[in-house]
Design a protein around this motif. Structure first.
Motif, PDB file in Angstrom:
ATOM      1  N   VAL A 171       2.019 -45.114 -27.004  1.00  0.00           N
ATOM      2  CA  VAL A 171       2.989 -44.830 -28.061  1.00  0.00           C
ATOM      3  C   VAL A 171       2.639 -45.681 -29.277  1.00  0.00           C
ATOM      4  CG1 VAL A 171       5.441 -44.690 -28.621  1.00  0.00           C
ATOM      5  CG2 VAL A 171       4.714 -44.477 -26.230  1.00  0.00           C
ATOM      6  N   TYR A 172       2.246 -45.047 -30.362  1.00  0.00           N
ATOM      7  CA  TYR A 172       1.798 -45.811 -31.522  1.00  0.00           C
ATOM      8  C   TYR A 172       2.052 -45.049 -32.825  1.00  0.00           C
ATOM      9  CZ  TYR A 172      -2.336 -42.755 -31.567  1.00  0.00           C
ATOM     10  OH  TYR A 172      -3.168 -41.661 -31.628  1.00  0.00           O
ATOM     11  N   ASP A 173       2.030 -45.791 -33.936  1.00  0.00           N
ATOM     12  CA  ASP A 173       2.177 -45.218 -35.282  1.00  0.00           C
ATOM     13  C   ASP A 173       3.454 -44.396 -35.443  1.00  0.00           C
ATOM     14  OD1 ASP A 173      -0.163 -46.435 -36.043  1.00  0.00           O
ATOM     15  OD2 ASP A 173      -1.371 -44.608 -36.105  1.00  0.00           O
ATOM     16  N   ASN A 174       4.561 -44.910 -34.897  1.00  0.00           N
ATOM     17  CA  ASN A 174       5.881 -44.332 -35.105  1.00  0.00           C
ATOM     18  C   ASN A 174       6.741 -45.332 -35.886  1.00  0.00           C
ATOM     19  OD1 ASN A 174       5.596 -41.933 -33.116  1.00  0.00           O
ATOM     20  ND2 ASN A 174       5.014 -43.717 -31.892  1.00  0.00           N
ATOM     21  N   TYR A 175       7.955 -44.924 -36.257  1.00  0.00           N
ATOM     22  CA  TYR A 175       8.881 -45.902 -36.831  1.00  0.00           C
ATOM     23  C   TYR A 175       9.225 -46.939 -35.763  1.00  0.00           C
ATOM     24  CZ  TYR A 175      12.960 -48.106 -38.882  1.00  0.00           C
ATOM     25  OH  TYR A 175      13.845 -49.040 -39.357  1.00  0.00           O
ATOM     26  N   SER A 176       9.770 -46.509 -34.630  1.00  0.00           N
ATOM     27  CA  SER A 176       9.908 -47.373 -33.463  1.00  0.00           C
ATOM     28  C   SER A 176       9.120 -46.749 -32.318  1.00  0.00           C
ATOM     29  CB  SER A 176      11.377 -47.531 -33.048  1.00  0.00           C
ATOM     30  OG  SER A 176      12.086 -48.299 -34.000  1.00  0.00           O
ATOM     31  N   GLY A 177       8.619 -47.590 -31.439  1.00  0.00           N
ATOM     32  CA  GLY A 177       7.814 -47.074 -30.341  1.00  0.00           C
ATOM     33  C   GLY A 177       8.670 -46.424 -29.264  1.00  0.00           C
ATOM     34  N   ILE A 178       9.376 -47.266 -28.486  1.00  0.00           N
ATOM     35  CA  ILE A 178      10.288 -46.795 -27.446  1.00  0.00           C
ATOM     36  C   ILE A 178      11.663 -47.372 -27.733  1.00  0.00           C
ATOM     37  CG2 ILE A 178      10.825 -46.787 -24.985  1.00  0.00           C
ATOM     38  CD1 ILE A 178       7.847 -47.117 -24.423  1.00  0.00           C
ATOM     39  N   HIS A 179      12.661 -46.510 -27.838  1.00  0.00           N
ATOM     40  CA  HIS A 179      14.040 -46.948 -28.083  1.00  0.00           C
ATOM     41  C   HIS A 179      14.902 -46.485 -26.921  1.00  0.00           C
ATOM     42  CE1 HIS A 179      17.499 -48.312 -30.362  1.00  0.00           C
ATOM     43  NE2 HIS A 179      18.107 -47.170 -30.074  1.00  0.00           N
ATOM     44  N   ASP A 180      15.498 -47.451 -26.218  1.00  0.00           N
ATOM     45  CA  ASP A 180      16.275 -47.172 -25.017  1.00  0.00           C
ATOM     46  C   ASP A 180      17.725 -47.558 -25.250  1.00  0.00           C
ATOM     47  OD1 ASP A 180      17.164 -46.877 -22.347  1.00  0.00           O
ATOM     48  OD2 ASP A 180      16.702 -48.982 -21.953  1.00  0.00           O
ATOM     49  N   THR A 181      18.663 -46.653 -24.940  1.00  0.00           N
ATOM     50  CA  THR A 181      20.081 -46.938 -25.145  1.00  0.00           C
ATOM     51  C   THR A 181      20.873 -46.961 -23.837  1.00  0.00           C
ATOM     52  OG1 THR A 181      20.782 -44.614 -25.396  1.00  0.00           O
ATOM     53  CG2 THR A 181      19.937 -45.739 -27.358  1.00  0.00           C
ATOM     54  N   PHE A 182      20.191 -46.879 -22.691  1.00  0.00           N
ATOM     55  CA  PHE A 182      20.884 -46.728 -21.411  1.00  0.00           C
ATOM     56  C   PHE A 182      20.392 -47.787 -20.431  1.00  0.00           C
ATOM     57  CE2 PHE A 182      21.553 -44.174 -17.359  1.00  0.00           C
ATOM     58  CZ  PHE A 182      22.934 -44.273 -17.384  1.00  0.00           C
ATOM     59  N   SER A 183      21.325 -48.503 -19.809  1.00  0.00           N
ATOM     60  CA  SER A 183      20.955 -49.667 -18.998  1.00  0.00           C
ATOM     61  C   SER A 183      20.188 -49.307 -17.730  1.00  0.00           C
ATOM     62  CB  SER A 183      22.214 -50.452 -18.615  1.00  0.00           C
ATOM     63  OG  SER A 183      23.091 -49.654 -17.832  1.00  0.00           O
ATOM     64  N   GLN A 184      20.229 -48.046 -17.286  1.00  0.00           N
ATOM     65  CA  GLN A 184      19.544 -47.652 -16.067  1.00  0.00           C
ATOM     66  C   GLN A 184      18.133 -47.116 -16.310  1.00  0.00           C
ATOM     67  OE1 GLN A 184      21.012 -48.339 -13.077  1.00  0.00           O
ATOM     68  NE2 GLN A 184      22.549 -49.273 -14.413  1.00  0.00           N
ATOM     69  N   SER A 185      17.678 -47.127 -17.529  1.00  0.00           N
ATOM     70  CA  SER A 185      16.325 -46.653 -17.816  1.00  0.00           C
ATOM     71  C   SER A 185      15.282 -47.606 -17.235  1.00  0.00           C
ATOM     72  CB  SER A 185      16.100 -46.529 -19.326  1.00  0.00           C
ATOM     73  OG  SER A 185      17.004 -45.605 -19.894  1.00  0.00           O
ATOM     74  N   GLN A 186      14.101 -47.056 -16.970  1.00  0.00           N
ATOM     75  CA  GLN A 186      12.978 -47.846 -16.450  1.00  0.00           C
ATOM     76  C   GLN A 186      11.802 -47.686 -17.404  1.00  0.00           C
ATOM     77  OE1 GLN A 186      11.906 -46.788 -12.436  1.00  0.00           O
ATOM     78  NE2 GLN A 186       9.869 -47.702 -12.606  1.00  0.00           N
ATOM     79  N   ILE A 187      11.257 -48.803 -17.890  1.00  0.00           N
ATOM     80  CA  ILE A 187      10.139 -48.789 -18.832  1.00  0.00           C
ATOM     81  C   ILE A 187       9.043 -49.668 -18.260  1.00  0.00           C
ATOM     82  CG2 ILE A 187       9.411 -49.285 -21.201  1.00  0.00           C
ATOM     83  CD1 ILE A 187      12.386 -49.010 -22.014  1.00  0.00           C
ATOM     84  N   GLU A 188       7.908 -49.057 -17.874  1.00  0.00           N
ATOM     85  CA  GLU A 188       6.858 -49.806 -17.195  1.00  0.00           C
ATOM     86  C   GLU A 188       5.466 -49.383 -17.655  1.00  0.00           C
ATOM     87  OE1 GLU A 188       7.129 -49.413 -12.983  1.00  0.00           O
ATOM     88  OE2 GLU A 188       9.023 -50.497 -12.825  1.00  0.00           O
ATOM     89  N   HIS A 189       4.613 -50.376 -17.899  1.00  0.00           N
ATOM     90  CA  HIS A 189       3.173 -50.189 -18.063  1.00  0.00           C
ATOM     91  C   HIS A 189       2.822 -49.211 -19.194  1.00  0.00           C
ATOM     92  CE1 HIS A 189       2.893 -52.433 -14.385  1.00  0.00           C
ATOM     93  NE2 HIS A 189       3.511 -51.493 -13.697  1.00  0.00           N
ATOM     94  N   ASN A 190       3.615 -49.238 -20.264  1.00  0.00           N
ATOM     95  CA  ASN A 190       3.285 -48.437 -21.439  1.00  0.00           C
ATOM     96  C   ASN A 190       2.446 -49.263 -22.414  1.00  0.00           C
ATOM     97  OD1 ASN A 190       5.178 -45.922 -21.083  1.00  0.00           O
ATOM     98  ND2 ASN A 190       6.435 -47.710 -20.624  1.00  0.00           N
ATOM     99  N   ARG A 191       1.603 -48.591 -23.167  1.00  0.00           N
ATOM    100  CA  ARG A 191       0.853 -49.243 -24.244  1.00  0.00           C
ATOM    101  C   ARG A 191       1.525 -48.853 -25.554  1.00  0.00           C
ATOM    102  NH1 ARG A 191      -5.287 -48.121 -26.358  1.00  0.00           N
ATOM    103  NH2 ARG A 191      -5.458 -49.963 -27.681  1.00  0.00           N
TER     104      ARG A 191
END
Length: 205
Positions: A171-191
């Motif tokens: 995920v690159y060259d965006n305004y924001s890369g990853i935006h999470d609003t939920f406490s149960q989300s899982q975010i792993e091993h992203n570049r």
């Protein structure tokens, strides 16, 4: 399928549709539409562009969307509302006026096995690259070019139960890369790199 009202419409309890190698453009509404009472087994090698609303709109059940090119539509490129265990793989989705992909409910966008090269290429849409709600897996995709404030390459949210999983995406060259609003989300091993605002934001916990 050129300049129709809706390019391809599944309604009135249509089931088990298989669509392949279709080109749809210039529709007054959606390029492809699957209503809530209908289902498709697969859509493959679909080109859907320059439609006034969605490139692909699914309010019913869809098994797979693969190898397709969805671009320059007047709303979101691919809109999936409770599609079941859908697999969305090896598509290029770009230059749509809404999100690249909006998916709510369940399913997999991309593929957890990176060796297969079945991720999606999502770029240069006006809103988020991928907006995922609830129990959706987002894996192995490349997402860039969503630069308008406050958009993100990958936007994660949920309402109850399990949250989305973002795993091994680039995920690159965006305004924001990853935006999470939920406490149960899982975010792993992203570049995640070279986003103009923030790389990863979590607001749910």
């Amino acid at each position: 399928l050129i300049n129709g009202q809706t390019g391809l419409l599944l309604t009135n309890s249509s089931t088990a549709f298989v669509g392949s190698r279709l080109s749809i453009n210039g529709s007054q509404d959606d390029g492809v539409r699957i209503d809530s009472d209908s289902s498709a087994t697969s859509l493959g090698n679909i080109t859907s562009f320059n439609n006034q609303r969605y490139g692909v709109f699914v309010d019913g059940t869809l098994g797979a969307l693969t190898g397709s090119n969805i671009h320059n539509n007047g709303a979101t490129g691919v809109y999936l509302f409770n599609p079941g265990s859908v697999s969305v793989e090896a598509n290029e989705i770009y230059n749509n006026t809404g999100d690249g992909i909006y998916v709510r409910g369940s399913g997999t966008v991309g593929n957890l096995d990176l060796s297969l090269g079945r991720g999606n290429l999502i770029h240069d849409n006006a809103h988020h690259g991928i907006q995922a709600h609830d129990n959706v897996i987002i894996a192995g995709n490349t997402i860039f070019g969503h630069v308008a404030e406050p958009r993100a390459g990958l936007y994660l949210t949920g309402f109850s139960g399990l949250g989305p999983q973002a795993i091994q995406n680039v995920v690159y060259d965006n305004y924001s890369g990853i935006h999470d609003t939920f406490s149960q989300s899982q975010i792993e091993h992203n570049r995640v790199y070279n986003n103009s605002n923030l790389g990863i934001t979590t607001a749910g916990s």
